[in-house]
Scaffold this motif. Structure first.
Motif, PDB file in Angstrom:
ATOM      1  N   THR A 210     -27.418 -42.560  49.228  1.00  0.00           N
ATOM      2  CA  THR A 210     -28.542 -42.044  48.441  1.00  0.00           C
ATOM      3  C   THR A 210     -29.108 -40.758  49.067  1.00  0.00           C
ATOM      4  OG1 THR A 210     -29.106 -44.296  47.768  1.00  0.00           O
ATOM      5  CG2 THR A 210     -30.794 -42.596  47.503  1.00  0.00           C
TER       6      THR A 210
ATOM      7  N   ASP B 105     -25.909 -47.933  51.455  1.00  0.00           N
ATOM      8  CA  ASP B 105     -26.601 -47.465  50.251  1.00  0.00           C
ATOM      9  C   ASP B 105     -27.604 -46.356  50.588  1.00  0.00           C
ATOM     10  OD1 ASP B 105     -25.150 -49.296  48.842  1.00  0.00           O
ATOM     11  OD2 ASP B 105     -26.743 -50.837  48.857  1.00  0.00           O
ATOM     12  N   ARG B 106     -28.339 -46.562  51.664  1.00  0.00           N
ATOM     13  CA  ARG B 106     -29.326 -45.554  52.043  1.00  0.00           C
ATOM     14  C   ARG B 106     -28.632 -44.221  52.399  1.00  0.00           C
ATOM     15  NH1 ARG B 106     -34.481 -46.058  53.647  1.00  0.00           N
ATOM     16  NH2 ARG B 106     -34.231 -48.282  54.040  1.00  0.00           N
TER      17      ARG B 106
ATOM     18  N   GLN C   7     -26.715 -37.874  48.377  1.00  0.00           N
ATOM     19  CA  GLN C   7     -26.857 -37.341  47.026  1.00  0.00           C
ATOM     20  C   GLN C   7     -28.117 -36.494  46.885  1.00  0.00           C
ATOM     21  OE1 GLN C   7     -26.742 -40.849  44.593  1.00  0.00           O
ATOM     22  NE2 GLN C   7     -24.493 -41.060  44.743  1.00  0.00           N
TER      23      GLN C   7
END
Length: 449
Positions: free
Chosen positions: A185, A181-182, A188
């Motif tokens: 993120t 997830d990190r 992005q």
């Protein structure tokens, strides 16, 4: 009044203005909202926090590095890239977000791409910049989250029944540093800066390619102009050499014949006036012919149109009988022998053969001595025309190399036609000259009657 000298380069002023604009756009809104917070603190507080007005000293240090990189990007692009990259990476690590001032990094990368000598090097710089930007953004996220979690562990004071108790509140464990997830993120968040970096590199590389193409075209144009000037100079030199060679043949032959005829006229003036008159007439005829040929060579054009010497055809093998008759009129013995079937030859060979025979016979007239005779032989052989002149005179003087201006001119003509030349004494003590001029097979055709 004189013009005021420009001490500051224009591009430096442009970069300074660009850096000022980026700084103002970055910190300006926060400053404005901070000023308005004095009149309406409640409404401006939230917006000022969103604008994140920089109050940390390290932020201004990184901003100074970026501004300094912008100022030196024209003179030292690699140094500018290092300074701007350090400032941008510092901002991303401390704030974990892109700011307007960080747009200086794509601008400097554009400059580096325009001056790079090797596209692979600039591509490697782009890849390294993208990797470092991602690493700085990821490290900034971890740093900011750790600061937030550390702030949640604080000491609370409770007052119960008049007593003060200190209770330590334990903060929850932070998320793992390396997680899918990190990474997603951060990817992005950094995509926008990546796109700007790629765009800056693409535009800079296109500009470099265009400049290289223009430089190559200019260099090619300069090379072509220089080659054209060299070809023109060589053509002029070759034409001058040709005219000089032709003039030497014409003048040497004409003057030699006139001198011999004038000497004969002088000797026969008292006893044989008719012979003196004939010799003088030959002098006049030879002088006029020599002048006409000189006018043709020099393109003087002082004669009437119907007698324009420039329209006179160039002499060739067909003019040899007239040349021999002219020399025989001086008392010189000349024999002409033609071996083989006479053939039509190229104009260059035709003129050169005539000039070679003319110069060789003129040298016999001048240097062979009184009463010397000469034999002129033309041999039409397969693939070549051989011109041979041999005299029975005294030959060259002892110590002479037989390489006067006339013979040098003959050697140049033969070399120009890729022929062969032989000169030297004969067995009887005279002088012999033999020139073999190549003839293309297609040009060896029987002469028309």
């Amino acid at each position: 009044m004189g013009r005021v000298p420009r001490f500051v380069p224009r591009h430096l002023l442009t970069d300074a203005a660009l850096a000022l604009v980026l700084v103002v756009l970055t910190v300006g809104p926060g400053l404005v909202m901070g000023f308005l917070a004095r009149t309406n603190p409640v409404a401006a507080k939230g917006y000022a926090e969103k604008m994140a007005l920089p109050a940390d000293r390290s932020w201004w240090v990184f901003a100074a590095l970026i501004v300094l990189g912008l100022l030196v990007r024209q003179h030292h692009p690699p140094l500018a890239l290092v300074l701007t990259g350090a400032g941008t990476l510092g901002h991303l690590f401390t704030d974990a977000k892109l700011q307007l001032l960080d747009l200086a990094l794509p601008l400097v990368l554009y400059t580096v791409a325009t001056v790079a000598r090797n596209r692979r090097v600039s591509l490697a710089v782009l890849a390294l910049a993208m990797l470092l930007v991602y690493a700085a953004m990821a490290g900034g996220r971890v740093y900011v989250e750790q600061q937030e979690f550390a702030g949640k562990g604080r000491v609370r004071e409770q007052v119960e029944r008049g007593s003060v108790e200190k209770v330590a509140t334990v903060a929850p464990a932070p998320p793992p540093v390396f997680s899918v997830d990190r990474l997603v993120t951060v990817g992005q968040a950094v995509t926008e800066l990546w796109l700007l970096l790629v765009a800056g590199f693409a535009v800079g590389d296109a500009m470099r390619s265009r400049r290289a193409h223009l430089a190559a075209v200019e260099q090619r144009t300069a090379d072509l102009a220089r080659e054209e000037r060299q070809r023109a100079a060589l053509a002029v030199a070759a034409e001058r050499a040709r005219i000089t060679r032709e003039l030497h043949d014409v003048v040497a032959h004409g003057i030699s014949v006139m001198v011999v005829q004038a000497q004969g006229a002088s000797a026969a003036l008292d006893r044989h006036p008719d012979r003196a008159a004939t010799a003088l007439q030959h002098v006049i005829t030879t002088g006029r012919a020599s002048l006409a040929e000189m006018r043709r060579l020099l393109a003087v054009g002082g004669t009437p149109p119907d007698e324009d010497a420039r329209l006179t055809p160039l002499p060739g093998l067909g003019a040899l009988p007239a040349l021999i008759d002219q020399l025989r009129s001086t008392g010189m013995r000349i024999e002409l022998h033609v071996d083989g079937v006479p053939a039509a030859v190229p104009a260059s060979v035709d003129l050169s053969a005539y000039r070679i025979a003319q110069e060789a016979l003129t040298n016999t007239l001048k240097h062979a001595g009184p009463g010397a005779g000469a034999v002129l032989r033309l041999a039409f052989e397969p693939g070549r025309l051989r011109v041979e002149v041999a005299d029975d005179g005294t030959g060259p003087a002892d110590g002479a190399d037989g390489r006067g201006n006339g013979l040098r001119g003959i050697a140049e003509r033969v070399a120009m036609l890729a022929g062969e030349l032989e000169t030297g004494r004969t067995e009887g003590g005279g002088f012999r000259l033999c020139a073999a001029l190549p003839l293309p097979a297609r040009d060896i055709t029987p002469a028309q009657p």
